[in-house]
Design a protein around this motif. Structure first.
Motif, short mmCIF file in Angstrom:
data_model
loop_
_atom_site.label_atom_id
_atom_site.label_comp_id
_atom_site.label_asym_id
_atom_site.label_seq_id
_atom_site.Cartn_x
_atom_site.Cartn_y
_atom_site.Cartn_z
N LYS A 177 0.86 -0.77 0.07
CA LYS A 177 -0.15 -0.05 -0.36
C LYS A 177 0.57 1.22 -0.05
O LYS A 177 0.83 2.02 -0.42
N LEU B 290 1.44 3.86 -3.20
CA LEU B 290 0.86 5.27 -3.11
C LEU B 290 1.61 6.25 -3.64
O LEU B 290 1.69 7.45 -3.82
N SER C 182 2.05 6.49 -6.64
CA SER C 182 0.81 7.38 -7.24
C SER C 182 0.86 8.49 -7.24
O SER C 182 0.53 9.48 -8.58
N ALA D 35 -6.02 0.89 -6.04
CA ALA D 35 -6.62 1.09 -4.77
C ALA D 35 -7.12 1.34 -3.90
O ALA D 35 -6.73 0.02 -2.58
N ILE E 223 -8.05 1.17 0.18
CA ILE E 223 -7.14 2.71 0.04
C ILE E 223 -8.56 3.53 0.36
O ILE E 223 -9.56 2.98 -0.51
N GLU F 284 -11.10 5.46 -1.36
CA GLU F 284 -11.58 5.79 -2.82
C GLU F 284 -11.09 7.20 -2.62
O GLU F 284 -10.64 8.46 -3.22
N TYR G 1 -7.28 8.54 -1.59
CA TYR G 1 -7.36 8.31 -2.79
C TYR G 1 -6.83 9.26 -4.16
O TYR G 1 -6.30 9.96 -4.78
N THR H 255 -1.29 12.27 2.55
CA THR H 255 -0.89 10.49 1.91
C THR H 255 -1.12 9.29 3.19
O THR H 255 -1.71 8.46 2.95
#
Length: 625
Positions: free
Chosen positions: A516, A520, A523, A551, A556, A558, A561, A615
């Motif tokens: 995860k 992140l 991303s 995600a 994560i 939504e 994210y 984040t």
């Protein structure tokens, strides 16, 4: 929006002398497109507002959304034509701008020629698509689908005529050179079709990295580069008809939630024209102008407030900078510092509702728009605090040491009283959506009606009938540029998905080290780059549907994210040398780009640190859901 759609920094050409008939034809065609586009904008506002009132009175109009949807495609297509006529389609001009004026003129010819080729290529497909829609009947009005779909070929024909008139102003030598280049590319693709087909997925690099990248670097509008690369891919290595491209563009542009885009663009212009932005800034200046870095705080606060109205970053900056920059310059702040703070504040406020990017991400991923509107406020406030700390550190170096007297309490009270009706608008918009009074699409009409009321009854003198048509035409142009790029990116995303690219990307992202946390981080980095190179909305349309399911697989949220992705794109969007909105800030602030190239990094660096905190601390995004 992302607001790069508003970027006017197009490459200037050295036109050939135009005859009277050419100038007359351009004016006539422009009026023939701008007037209907402006009328459609007005019609959309009226239809949605009447729908809200009728529903509130217990007599809902069942056909209002259907009629609004039909007119919306006409607005998107006519607006995109107006954007061609005004040169307001999003494009990257940084590379072309490094060349001599002579080469720039040739690149401009190539860009317009590329748009012309795309329109010719898809014109027949547009008519075929319209013919296919004749078998569709709208459920409430009972109209043929042709009424709506006819907007596409009509828009293509008007765009072709606009491109033809623009090309008629270019030098014969430039036209010949651009024609030769485009013909050579077409010939190479035709001859290399068997090889490209045999390459399988590797051929994607040729079309969506090579061909697309060359087009964007040459100054071709991003939307047309997307659409032409997609069309070339389908023609060369598949048997898919080009009606699919037209259909996917229609589908991408027709999501009713995107109707909020033109309405919020219009709202932003009304806020500026009525003087509402000016009185809000005046109140903040009276409240904070005397403290160290006070005017920097005022700029940050003004961007937060105005961002809660217009939804467009360029509109926000255009409302704030002309009011504040003269006083900030008088206090000794350098142009580079002003530019850096303005650009950083634009990136900071990307998630303030009703951000156009929030609306776009909701339309392509299915995330709740009400949840995004709630979640976007606190992260922006955190980043504003971060920028405030940096601004205070920089203030001792930049501002004049002469103290500024505190404004009297009477002045604070008077400016608050004047600004209070305008200050209520962001809260009115958010409350109407969260409480279910209006949808995210409809709520902008409430803001428009409220702004008109304030402009006519309270802030008199800022709004005139003479300004109405240009305002409506500007709304159509900016909206058309945004919506056309969403449509083109939707077609490109479909082609990438059908090729299997999405599954390959999903596997690669899912296998990233760190689970995860690694996902992140990658991303954030990826969307900073995408925001810089592609602009926010096309990046979201292309990669949102691919990455959001991944995600979710990592657990994560939504909404969290979405906030992280939007802020990362905002950083890229305002980061030189490629960030389009950085140059929009330069134009609005009347500051040369090189003035902020060195100074802006301390602001962007602090925003990046703040983004990392947001984040890995999801509470800032989802704590109030």
């Amino acid at each position: 929006m992302s607001a790069a759609a508003d970027l006017p920094g197009r490459v200037e050409t050295v036109p050939a002398p135009a005859s009277d008939w050419l100038a007359l034809a351009e004016r006539g065609l422009r009026a023939a497109v701008e007037v209907p586009a402006a009328l459609v904008v007005v019609a959309e506002v009226v239809i949605l507002f009447v729908g809200i009132v009728a529903r509130a009175l217990g007599h809902p109009i069942i056909w209002s959304d259907e009629l609004a949807s039909i007119l919306f495609l006409w607005l998107a297509m006519l607006g995109s034509v107006v954007a061609i006529q005004r040169g307001e389609h999003m494009r990257l001009t940084f590379v072309v701008g490094q060349f001599s004026p002579r080469v720039q003129a040739w690149c401009e010819t190539l860009a317009v020629g590329t748009m012309f080729v795309f329109l010719v290529l898809l014109l027949h497909a547009a008519y075929d698509y319209t013919d296919d829609q004749s078998f569709v009947e709208t459920p409430a009005l009972g109209w043929s689908g042709t009424v709506r779909a006819l907007a596409v070929p009509v828009g293509f024909v008007a765009a072709l005529l606009s491109c033809s008139l623009r090309l008629a102003r270019h030098r014969i030598a430039d036209l010949a050179g651009a024609t030769l280049v485009l013909a050579a590319i077409a010939g190479l693709l035709a001859l290399g079709a068997p090889v490209l087909t045999a390459m399988g997925d590797w051929s994607l690099l040729v079309f969506f990295v090579g061909l697309l990248g060359l087009g964007i670097l040459a100054g071709v509008p991003i939307a047309f580069a997307f659409a032409l690369a997609t069309s070339a891919y389908l023609l060369t290595v598949t048997s898919t008809p080009l009606t699919i491209v037209v259909g996917r563009m229609d589908e991408g542009m027709s999501s009713l939630i995107l109707l909020a885009v033109p309405l919020f663009v219009l709202l932003g212009q009304l806020v500026d024209a009525t003087g509402m932005a000016r009185v809000m800034v005046a109140f903040l200046a009276a409240l904070l102008g005397h403290v160290k870095a006070g005017m920097s705080y005022v700029l940050l606060g003004a961007m937060l407030l105005v961002s809660g109205i217009s939804g467009s970053k360029t509109a926000d900056m255009a409302a704030v900078a002309p009011v504040l920059f003269p006083e900030m310059r008088r206090r000794g702040m350098k142009d580079g510092e002003l530019l850096s703070l303005l650009a950083a504040s634009g990136a900071m406020s990307e998630t303030i509702p009703p951000s156009i990017v929030l609306i776009a991400i909701a339309s392509v991923t299915g995330v709740s728009i009400a949840a995004l509107f709630t979640a976007g406020i606190l992260p922006a406030l955190v980043l504003a605090l971060v920028l405030g700390v940096v601004a205070r550190y920089r203030a001792g170096r930049e501002e004049d040491a002469t103290p500024v007297p505190r404004a009297p309490v009477s002045v604070m009270g008077r400016t608050l009283l004047v600004a209070l009706p305008a200050l209520l608008l962001p809260f009115l918009i958010r409350t109407a959506v969260v409480e279910g009074v209006a949808t995210a699409t409809e709520v902008s009409t409430i803001g428009i009606a409220y702004s008109l009321l304030l402009g006519l009854l309270i802030y008199r003198g800022g709004l005139s009938w003479a300004a109405v048509r240009p305002m409506l035409a500007r709304t159509a142009s900016l909206s058309g540029a945004i919506l056309f790029i969403v449509g083109a990116a939707s077609a490109m995303a479909w082609a990438l998905t059908q090729s299997g690219f999405s599954h390959d990307l999903a596997r690669a992202m899912a296998a990233v080290p760190g689970g995860k946390t690694g996902f992140l981080l990658i991303s954030v980095i990826a969307f900073i780059v995408l925001g810089s190179l592609l602009e926010g909305i096309p990046a979201i349309v292309l990669f949102g549907p691919l990455l959001f399911p991944i995600a979710q697989q990592f657990g994560i949220h939504e909404v969290h994210y979405a906030i992280v992705v939007i802020l990362a794109m905002g950083l890229g969007l305002f980061a030189p040398p490629f960030g389009l909105c950085y140059y929009a800030a330069c134009i609005i602030g009347d500051v040369p780009p090189e003035a902020g190239m060195r100074r802006i990094w301390i602001y962007l660096g602090s925003l990046f640190i703040g983004l990392l905190v947001l984040t890995f601390v999801p509470w800032f995004s989802i704590g109030f859901l």
